[in-house]
Design a protein around this motif. Sequence first.
Motif, PDB file in Angstrom:
ATOM      1  N   LEU A   1      14.114  29.439 -15.123  1.00  0.00           N
ATOM      2  CA  LEU A   1      15.423  28.898 -14.756  1.00  0.00           C
ATOM      3  C   LEU A   1      15.306  27.465 -14.242  1.00  0.00           C
ATOM      4  O   LEU A   1      16.189  26.626 -14.496  1.00  0.00           O
ATOM      5  CB  LEU A   1      16.070  29.787 -13.685  1.00  0.00           C
ATOM      6  CG  LEU A   1      16.414  31.219 -14.118  1.00  0.00           C
ATOM      7  CD1 LEU A   1      16.957  32.022 -12.940  1.00  0.00           C
ATOM      8  CD2 LEU A   1      17.428  31.212 -15.260  1.00  0.00           C
ATOM      9  N   ASN A   2      14.217  27.198 -13.549  1.00  0.00           N
ATOM     10  CA  ASN A   2      13.987  25.845 -13.053  1.00  0.00           C
ATOM     11  C   ASN A   2      13.743  24.875 -14.197  1.00  0.00           C
ATOM     12  O   ASN A   2      14.295  23.762 -14.229  1.00  0.00           O
ATOM     13  CB  ASN A   2      12.799  25.843 -12.090  1.00  0.00           C
ATOM     14  CG  ASN A   2      12.438  24.447 -11.603  1.00  0.00           C
ATOM     15  OD1 ASN A   2      11.483  23.847 -12.086  1.00  0.00           O
ATOM     16  ND2 ASN A   2      13.185  23.927 -10.642  1.00  0.00           N
ATOM     17  N   LEU A   3      12.938  25.292 -15.151  1.00  0.00           N
ATOM     18  CA  LEU A   3      12.605  24.433 -16.281  1.00  0.00           C
ATOM     19  C   LEU A   3      13.794  24.238 -17.213  1.00  0.00           C
ATOM     20  O   LEU A   3      14.075  23.125 -17.660  1.00  0.00           O
ATOM     21  CB  LEU A   3      11.435  25.057 -17.061  1.00  0.00           C
ATOM     22  CG  LEU A   3      10.917  24.264 -18.263  1.00  0.00           C
ATOM     23  CD1 LEU A   3      10.285  22.948 -17.809  1.00  0.00           C
ATOM     24  CD2 LEU A   3       9.897  25.098 -19.036  1.00  0.00           C
ATOM     25  N   GLY A   4      14.507  25.328 -17.488  1.00  0.00           N
ATOM     26  CA  GLY A   4      15.581  25.242 -18.477  1.00  0.00           C
ATOM     27  C   GLY A   4      16.914  24.787 -17.930  1.00  0.00           C
ATOM     28  O   GLY A   4      17.656  24.073 -18.608  1.00  0.00           O
ATOM     29  N   LEU A   5      17.229  25.171 -16.696  1.00  0.00           N
ATOM     30  CA  LEU A   5      18.553  24.876 -16.141  1.00  0.00           C
ATOM     31  C   LEU A   5      18.503  24.007 -14.898  1.00  0.00           C
ATOM     32  O   LEU A   5      19.549  23.670 -14.334  1.00  0.00           O
ATOM     33  CB  LEU A   5      19.283  26.189 -15.822  1.00  0.00           C
ATOM     34  CG  LEU A   5      19.459  27.172 -16.994  1.00  0.00           C
ATOM     35  CD1 LEU A   5      20.102  28.465 -16.522  1.00  0.00           C
ATOM     36  CD2 LEU A   5      20.266  26.533 -18.118  1.00  0.00           C
ATOM     37  N   GLY A   6      17.299  23.658 -14.439  1.00  0.00           N
ATOM     38  CA  GLY A   6      17.162  22.818 -13.251  1.00  0.00           C
ATOM     39  C   GLY A   6      17.501  23.527 -11.958  1.00  0.00           C
ATOM     40  O   GLY A   6      17.733  22.875 -10.929  1.00  0.00           O
ATOM     41  N   ILE A   7      17.522  24.861 -11.966  1.00  0.00           N
ATOM     42  CA  ILE A   7      17.828  25.627 -10.753  1.00  0.00           C
ATOM     43  C   ILE A   7      16.617  25.582  -9.822  1.00  0.00           C
ATOM     44  O   ILE A   7      15.500  25.886 -10.256  1.00  0.00           O
ATOM     45  CB  ILE A   7      18.183  27.085 -11.108  1.00  0.00           C
ATOM     46  CG1 ILE A   7      19.474  27.122 -11.947  1.00  0.00           C
ATOM     47  CG2 ILE A   7      18.342  27.938  -9.853  1.00  0.00           C
ATOM     48  CD1 ILE A   7      19.826  28.505 -12.450  1.00  0.00           C
ATOM     49  N   PRO A   8      16.795  25.208  -8.553  1.00  0.00           N
ATOM     50  CA  PRO A   8      15.660  25.165  -7.612  1.00  0.00           C
ATOM     51  C   PRO A   8      14.953  26.519  -7.560  1.00  0.00           C
ATOM     52  O   PRO A   8      15.590  27.576  -7.686  1.00  0.00           O
ATOM     53  CB  PRO A   8      16.316  24.832  -6.272  1.00  0.00           C
ATOM     54  CG  PRO A   8      17.617  24.198  -6.621  1.00  0.00           C
ATOM     55  CD  PRO A   8      18.069  24.831  -7.909  1.00  0.00           C
ATOM     56  N   LEU A   9      13.648  26.483  -7.340  1.00  0.00           N
ATOM     57  CA  LEU A   9      12.872  27.723  -7.338  1.00  0.00           C
ATOM     58  C   LEU A   9      13.383  28.726  -6.314  1.00  0.00           C
ATOM     59  O   LEU A   9      13.494  29.928  -6.594  1.00  0.00           O
ATOM     60  CB  LEU A   9      11.395  27.416  -7.084  1.00  0.00           C
ATOM     61  CG  LEU A   9      10.609  26.820  -8.255  1.00  0.00           C
ATOM     62  CD1 LEU A   9       9.187  26.488  -7.825  1.00  0.00           C
ATOM     63  CD2 LEU A   9      10.594  27.771  -9.449  1.00  0.00           C
ATOM     64  N   TRP A  10      13.712  28.253  -5.099  1.00  0.00           N
ATOM     65  CA  TRP A  10      14.149  29.196  -4.058  1.00  0.00           C
ATOM     66  C   TRP A  10      15.412  29.927  -4.478  1.00  0.00           C
ATOM     67  O   TRP A  10      15.569  31.124  -4.215  1.00  0.00           O
ATOM     68  CB  TRP A  10      14.374  28.462  -2.735  1.00  0.00           C
ATOM     69  CG  TRP A  10      15.536  27.498  -2.731  1.00  0.00           C
ATOM     70  CD1 TRP A  10      15.508  26.167  -3.023  1.00  0.00           C
ATOM     71  CD2 TRP A  10      16.911  27.823  -2.463  1.00  0.00           C
ATOM     72  NE1 TRP A  10      16.769  25.619  -2.950  1.00  0.00           N
ATOM     73  CE2 TRP A  10      17.649  26.608  -2.600  1.00  0.00           C
ATOM     74  CE3 TRP A  10      17.588  28.985  -2.112  1.00  0.00           C
ATOM     75  CZ2 TRP A  10      19.026  26.537  -2.395  1.00  0.00           C
ATOM     76  CZ3 TRP A  10      18.970  28.922  -1.915  1.00  0.00           C
ATOM     77  CH2 TRP A  10      19.669  27.708  -2.051  1.00  0.00           C
ATOM     78  N   LEU A  11      16.305  29.214  -5.174  1.00  0.00           N
ATOM     79  CA  LEU A  11      17.528  29.850  -5.639  1.00  0.00           C
ATOM     80  C   LEU A  11      17.244  30.760  -6.830  1.00  0.00           C
ATOM     81  O   LEU A  11      17.840  31.841  -6.964  1.00  0.00           O
ATOM     82  CB  LEU A  11      18.555  28.786  -6.023  1.00  0.00           C
ATOM     83  CG  LEU A  11      19.927  29.292  -6.491  1.00  0.00           C
ATOM     84  CD1 LEU A  11      20.566  30.180  -5.429  1.00  0.00           C
ATOM     85  CD2 LEU A  11      20.837  28.108  -6.823  1.00  0.00           C
ATOM     86  N   GLY A  12      16.297  30.346  -7.674  1.00  0.00           N
ATOM     87  CA  GLY A  12      15.894  31.181  -8.805  1.00  0.00           C
ATOM     88  C   GLY A  12      15.304  32.497  -8.351  1.00  0.00           C
ATOM     89  O   GLY A  12      15.555  33.545  -8.954  1.00  0.00           O
ATOM     90  N   TYR A  13      14.519  32.451  -7.273  1.00  0.00           N
ATOM     91  CA  TYR A  13      13.967  33.692  -6.715  1.00  0.00           C
ATOM     92  C   TYR A  13      15.096  34.639  -6.307  1.00  0.00           C
ATOM     93  O   TYR A  13      15.052  35.849  -6.572  1.00  0.00           O
ATOM     94  CB  TYR A  13      13.100  33.391  -5.492  1.00  0.00           C
ATOM     95  CG  TYR A  13      11.871  32.550  -5.761  1.00  0.00           C
ATOM     96  CD1 TYR A  13      11.194  32.629  -6.979  1.00  0.00           C
ATOM     97  CD2 TYR A  13      11.380  31.674  -4.796  1.00  0.00           C
ATOM     98  CE1 TYR A  13      10.069  31.861  -7.221  1.00  0.00           C
ATOM     99  CE2 TYR A  13      10.247  30.904  -5.029  1.00  0.00           C
ATOM    100  CZ  TYR A  13       9.599  31.001  -6.246  1.00  0.00           C
ATOM    101  OH  TYR A  13       8.483  30.235  -6.474  1.00  0.00           O
ATOM    102  N   ALA A  14      16.097  34.086  -5.635  1.00  0.00           N
ATOM    103  CA  ALA A  14      17.224  34.907  -5.171  1.00  0.00           C
ATOM    104  C   ALA A  14      18.009  35.485  -6.348  1.00  0.00           C
ATOM    105  O   ALA A  14      18.366  36.679  -6.361  1.00  0.00           O
ATOM    106  CB  ALA A  14      18.135  34.081  -4.267  1.00  0.00           C
ATOM    107  N   LEU A  15      18.272  34.654  -7.362  1.00  0.00           N
ATOM    108  CA  LEU A  15      19.036  35.113  -8.525  1.00  0.00           C
ATOM    109  C   LEU A  15      18.290  36.206  -9.286  1.00  0.00           C
ATOM    110  O   LEU A  15      18.896  37.196  -9.718  1.00  0.00           O
ATOM    111  CB  LEU A  15      19.325  33.934  -9.461  1.00  0.00           C
ATOM    112  CG  LEU A  15      20.319  32.891  -8.956  1.00  0.00           C
ATOM    113  CD1 LEU A  15      20.402  31.719  -9.932  1.00  0.00           C
ATOM    114  CD2 LEU A  15      21.708  33.522  -8.776  1.00  0.00           C
ATOM    115  N   SER A  16      16.969  36.035  -9.435  1.00  0.00           N
ATOM    116  CA  SER A  16      16.185  37.025 -10.172  1.00  0.00           C
ATOM    117  C   SER A  16      16.121  38.354  -9.437  1.00  0.00           C
ATOM    118  O   SER A  16      15.826  39.396 -10.035  1.00  0.00           O
ATOM    119  CB  SER A  16      14.767  36.499 -10.424  1.00  0.00           C
ATOM    120  OG  SER A  16      14.060  36.361  -9.214  1.00  0.00           O
ATOM    121  N   THR A  17      16.394  38.332  -8.140  1.00  0.00           N
ATOM    122  CA  THR A  17      16.417  39.562  -7.340  1.00  0.00           C
ATOM    123  C   THR A  17      17.792  40.218  -7.381  1.00  0.00           C
ATOM    124  O   THR A  17      17.926  41.421  -7.652  1.00  0.00           O
ATOM    125  CB  THR A  17      16.034  39.254  -5.882  1.00  0.00           C
ATOM    126  OG1 THR A  17      14.757  38.637  -5.846  1.00  0.00           O
ATOM    127  CG2 THR A  17      16.006  40.526  -5.051  1.00  0.00           C
TER     128      THR A  17
END
Length: 536
Positions: A130-146
């Motif tokens: 998500l960070n690479l493709g959409l520029g979503i910060p890692l911390w937010l990506g962790y939350a979304l994936s959960t």
Amino acid sequence: MADLTTATRETLEDYTLRFAPRSYRKWSTGVVAISALGGIAYLADFAIGANIGIAYGTFNALWGIAVFAVVIALTGFPLAYYSARYNLDLDLITRGSGFGYYGSVVTNVIYATFTFIFFALEGSIMAQGLNLGLGIPLWLGYALSTVVIFPLVVYGMSLLSKLQVWTTPLWLVLMVLPFGYLLVSHPDSVGAFFAYQGEQGQGAPSLGAVMLCAGVCLSLIAQIAEQIDYLRFMPPKTPENARRWWTAMVLAGPGWVIFGAIKQVIGLFLAVYLIAGATGGGASIANQPVHQFLEIYQDIMPGWLAMALAVILVVISQIKINVTNAYSGSLAWTNSFTRVTKRYPGRLVFLGVNLLIALVLMEANMFDFLNTILGFYANCGMAWVVVVASDIVFNKYLLGLSPKKPEFRRGMLYAVNPVGFGSMLLAAGVSIVAFFGGLGEGLRPFSPLVAIVLATVLPPVLAIATKGRYYLRRTDDGITLPMYDEYGNPSGETLACHVCDQEFERPDVVACLTHTAHVCSLCLSTDKTGEHVLPG
């Protein structure tokens, strides 16, 4: 009574604490097998293969993967067979295979730990995508994936089977495409792969390095428990479906390791290609599956499409495995909590607990310490799984000291059986000491072998020493109705539980101590006074 009412809502709880009845097992052997194999869609194998290869070179990594595959296949077969044949999850099998009613609680904690470690690993990979493709910060990506996983797991097997079946074809195409492309268009990559010596150029053949690689891979040994969470829903085995039944059981049980080993090899292959070409950062990204696939896709198609497919692959893979991780983890926590406290809080409570622990691990950036975390965990996982497999093979079938038919109900088992429980503690304890160098640096790489040998040898030794007396507290459950049908399958006959007023199939009930009636295994689990438990 509120606890029991919650527990009996089948569509939500999916037989969390008990035998999976024939009336609920409405799926074919093929659907069960595909659903189980859908759960191994995780990309962690790619990261594991890349990490061990980068650290120890291709030769050592490939032999380590081979050791891993052999151990998983040999230990997984008896466990998968028992689950599919008797429709039990691995905790219920563990109880009657040398651990006792309360003794298996510790193995549930080991299993739950497996689920949140690998949930965190897969969530980290999704966040990278998500960070690479959409520029979503890692911390937010962790939350979304959960957060995205929670609603998908609420309805258990009913929804999971559909999700796994429908997403598998697309996942297979996206995963195989880059590997096939490199083999055809870059045949020189094969030679570079086999010649790769590791990041430090220290990949000379070494038995110690092979065992260190195997130790990391063997952290996945508890995956058989997740396969079993699906296999317990296999239909009854009959002369008409015997061939399909065996095929599904073998492929979806121990057979998962074939696909796992292939993914680890492909992960290393793609990593070596990235390192050799110094593409997009080379070794710094070579162990990240999203970059592995993106770089290859970009050679085949326009950049925007490559990025889209890489992100789609990561998201599909993460969802396919993490619904299983979350589901299985919630079962393990709930089972342990209910037995210890005699209170049933509902599986969804522990679904939230498991996801929260995984999120904390992701935010702590556990991806950077992957080899150490998995190498340590492998010792605990191997001790548990190998002990249960050893008990089934040696104590049940060869020595006859352990009852062949599984038993899991409270009152029928001793609280703790020293055969399995003691074997696991000794095997795990000694191998962990070896892992941290406590038995000398020369033995440190061989801690997985220490765990395997001790976990194999100790159960028959302790069973002989105790003469098998701690397996069954009593041999008669007070019911004259046969437990199994003419083909050896658990009976589908139903009996009413006088406590919760629900109908349960024969293997899930026992006679009640204080009433001329029957009581189900779940009501026994939540009986705080022991008034329903038959005497020893």
